[in-house]
Design a protein around this motif. Structure first.
Motif, PDB file in Angstrom:
ATOM      1  N   SER A 102       0.806  -1.224   0.000  1.00  0.00           N
ATOM      2  CA  SER A 102       0.000   0.000   0.000  1.00  0.00           C
ATOM      3  C   SER A 102       0.842   1.278   0.000  1.00  0.00           C
ATOM      4  N   GLU A 103       2.166   1.152   0.177  1.00  0.00           N
ATOM      5  CA  GLU A 103       3.042   2.322   0.056  1.00  0.00           C
ATOM      6  C   GLU A 103       3.770   2.319  -1.284  1.00  0.00           C
ATOM      7  N   GLY A 104       3.411   1.385  -2.158  1.00  0.00           N
ATOM      8  CA  GLY A 104       4.031   1.336  -3.489  1.00  0.00           C
ATOM      9  C   GLY A 104       5.356   0.619  -3.524  1.00  0.00           C
ATOM     10  N   VAL A 105       5.645  -0.163  -2.485  1.00  0.00           N
ATOM     11  CA  VAL A 105       6.917  -0.896  -2.432  1.00  0.00           C
ATOM     12  C   VAL A 105       6.709  -2.286  -3.040  1.00  0.00           C
ATOM     13  N   ASN A 106       7.554  -2.641  -3.992  1.00  0.00           N
ATOM     14  CA  ASN A 106       7.412  -3.921  -4.702  1.00  0.00           C
ATOM     15  C   ASN A 106       7.721  -5.096  -3.780  1.00  0.00           C
ATOM     16  N   PHE A 107       6.948  -6.167  -3.941  1.00  0.00           N
ATOM     17  CA  PHE A 107       7.231  -7.366  -3.153  1.00  0.00           C
ATOM     18  C   PHE A 107       7.037  -8.647  -3.951  1.00  0.00           C
ATOM     19  N   GLU A 108       6.518  -8.542  -5.173  1.00  0.00           N
ATOM     20  CA  GLU A 108       6.376  -9.749  -5.999  1.00  0.00           C
ATOM     21  C   GLU A 108       6.466  -9.370  -7.468  1.00  0.00           C
ATOM     22  N   GLY A 109       6.833 -10.324  -8.285  1.00  0.00           N
ATOM     23  CA  GLY A 109       6.898 -10.074  -9.720  1.00  0.00           C
ATOM     24  C   GLY A 109       8.221  -9.439 -10.144  1.00  0.00           C
ATOM     25  N   PRO A 110       8.306  -9.063 -11.414  1.00  0.00           N
ATOM     26  CA  PRO A 110       9.592  -8.603 -11.957  1.00  0.00           C
ATOM     27  C   PRO A 110       9.957  -7.151 -11.660  1.00  0.00           C
ATOM     28  N   ALA A 111       9.084  -6.391 -11.040  1.00  0.00           N
ATOM     29  CA  ALA A 111       9.411  -4.972 -10.784  1.00  0.00           C
ATOM     30  C   ALA A 111      10.683  -4.884  -9.941  1.00  0.00           C
ATOM     31  N   PRO A 112      11.652  -4.080 -10.362  1.00  0.00           N
ATOM     32  CA  PRO A 112      12.938  -4.027  -9.652  1.00  0.00           C
ATOM     33  C   PRO A 112      12.969  -3.125  -8.430  1.00  0.00           C
ATOM     34  N   ARG A 113      11.982  -2.240  -8.305  1.00  0.00           N
ATOM     35  CA  ARG A 113      12.028  -1.281  -7.191  1.00  0.00           C
ATOM     36  C   ARG A 113      10.640  -0.699  -6.958  1.00  0.00           C
ATOM     37  N   PRO A 114      10.468   0.028  -5.867  1.00  0.00           N
ATOM     38  CA  PRO A 114       9.159   0.633  -5.593  1.00  0.00           C
ATOM     39  C   PRO A 114       8.765   1.653  -6.657  1.00  0.00           C
ATOM     40  N   MET A 115       7.463   1.941  -6.726  1.00  0.00           N
ATOM     41  CA  MET A 115       6.997   2.985  -7.638  1.00  0.00           C
ATOM     42  C   MET A 115       7.492   4.343  -7.137  1.00  0.00           C
ATOM     43  N   ASP A 116       7.719   5.241  -8.078  1.00  0.00           N
ATOM     44  CA  ASP A 116       8.227   6.572  -7.727  1.00  0.00           C
ATOM     45  C   ASP A 116       7.148   7.398  -7.034  1.00  0.00           C
ATOM     46  N   ARG A 117       7.617   8.408  -6.321  1.00  0.00           N
ATOM     47  CA  ARG A 117       6.690   9.340  -5.658  1.00  0.00           C
ATOM     48  C   ARG A 117       6.848  10.720  -6.272  1.00  0.00           C
ATOM     49  N   ALA A 118       5.739  11.407  -6.399  1.00  0.00           N
ATOM     50  CA  ALA A 118       5.756  12.738  -7.013  1.00  0.00           C
ATOM     51  C   ALA A 118       5.941  13.811  -5.938  1.00  0.00           C
ATOM     52  N   HIS A 119       6.507  14.910  -6.362  1.00  0.00           N
ATOM     53  CA  HIS A 119       6.721  16.043  -5.456  1.00  0.00           C
ATOM     54  C   HIS A 119       5.371  16.572  -4.977  1.00  0.00           C
ATOM     55  N   VAL A 120       5.284  16.811  -3.682  1.00  0.00           N
ATOM     56  CA  VAL A 120       4.051  17.369  -3.119  1.00  0.00           C
ATOM     57  C   VAL A 120       4.418  18.499  -2.162  1.00  0.00           C
ATOM     58  N   ASP A 121       3.660  19.574  -2.238  1.00  0.00           N
ATOM     59  CA  ASP A 121       3.957  20.749  -1.424  1.00  0.00           C
ATOM     60  C   ASP A 121       2.661  21.511  -1.174  1.00  0.00           C
ATOM     61  N   LEU A 122       2.732  22.502  -0.289  1.00  0.00           N
ATOM     62  CA  LEU A 122       1.563  23.345  -0.026  1.00  0.00           C
ATOM     63  C   LEU A 122       1.736  24.677  -0.733  1.00  0.00           C
TER      64      LEU A 122
END
Ligand code: FES
Length: 156
Positions: A102-122
């Motif tokens: 649920s935080e976008g961190v890979n744990f199965e399959g061929p994906a080599p790393r977690p999904m990227d996160r976009a810049h967020v600001d106020l």
């Protein structure tokens, strides 16, 4: 009769050329959504995964008790858009089966790393501004982890 046919061919030729000329004023351009966009106030998001901006901007907004971050919905294997499977509490890529928690961190399959996160600001009015042209990555193989950098999440 022969004269009518010849004039018909001439007008047809000129008409087609006119249409081709007019077509230049309507280029075949792909209009992509703006990479910087406003998603509202932090209070607009309840705990969990919000999919409001998935179709328009390809992001999920993740609200946790102490922070908000934005996952860019692009599989790190070959770039497909994963789906959120609420019943399994994971993101699942339909292309080759990579799974992310649920935080976008890979744990199965061929994906080599977690999904990227976009810049967020106020912004000055307190609204959340997301910028998908500025991504933060976590790549354990390369020894890079930008998930705790300023802008990769917003404390709330
Ligand atoms: S593109 Fe997602 S698993 Fe291959």
């Amino acid at each position: 009769m022969r004269r009518r046919v010849i004039w018909g061919m001439i007008y047809g030729y000129l008409g087609i050329n006119l249409l081709m000329f007019l077509r230049f004023f309507f280029p075949r351009a792909l209009y992509e959504p703006n990479t910087i966009f406003n998603i509202g106030y932090p209070a607009d998001f309840s705990l969990g995964i919000d999919q409001r901006y998935l179709m328009t901007n390809r992001v999920w907004i993740i609200r946790e008790p102490d922070r908000i971050f934005v996952i860019f919905a692009r599989c790190t294997h070959l770039g497909c858009t994963p789906e959120w499977k609420a019943s399994e509490n994971k993101f699942k890529c339909p292309c080759h089966g990579s799974g992310y928690d649920s935080e976008g961190v890979n744990f199965e399959g061929p994906a080599p790393r977690p999904m990227d996160r976009a810049h967020v600001d106020l912004d000055p009015t307190g609204k959340l501004i997301v910028d998908t042209s500025r991504l933060y990555m976590d790549d354990p193989r390369a020894g890079v982890n930008q998930f705790n950098d300023p802008g990769a999440y917003l404390p709330v």
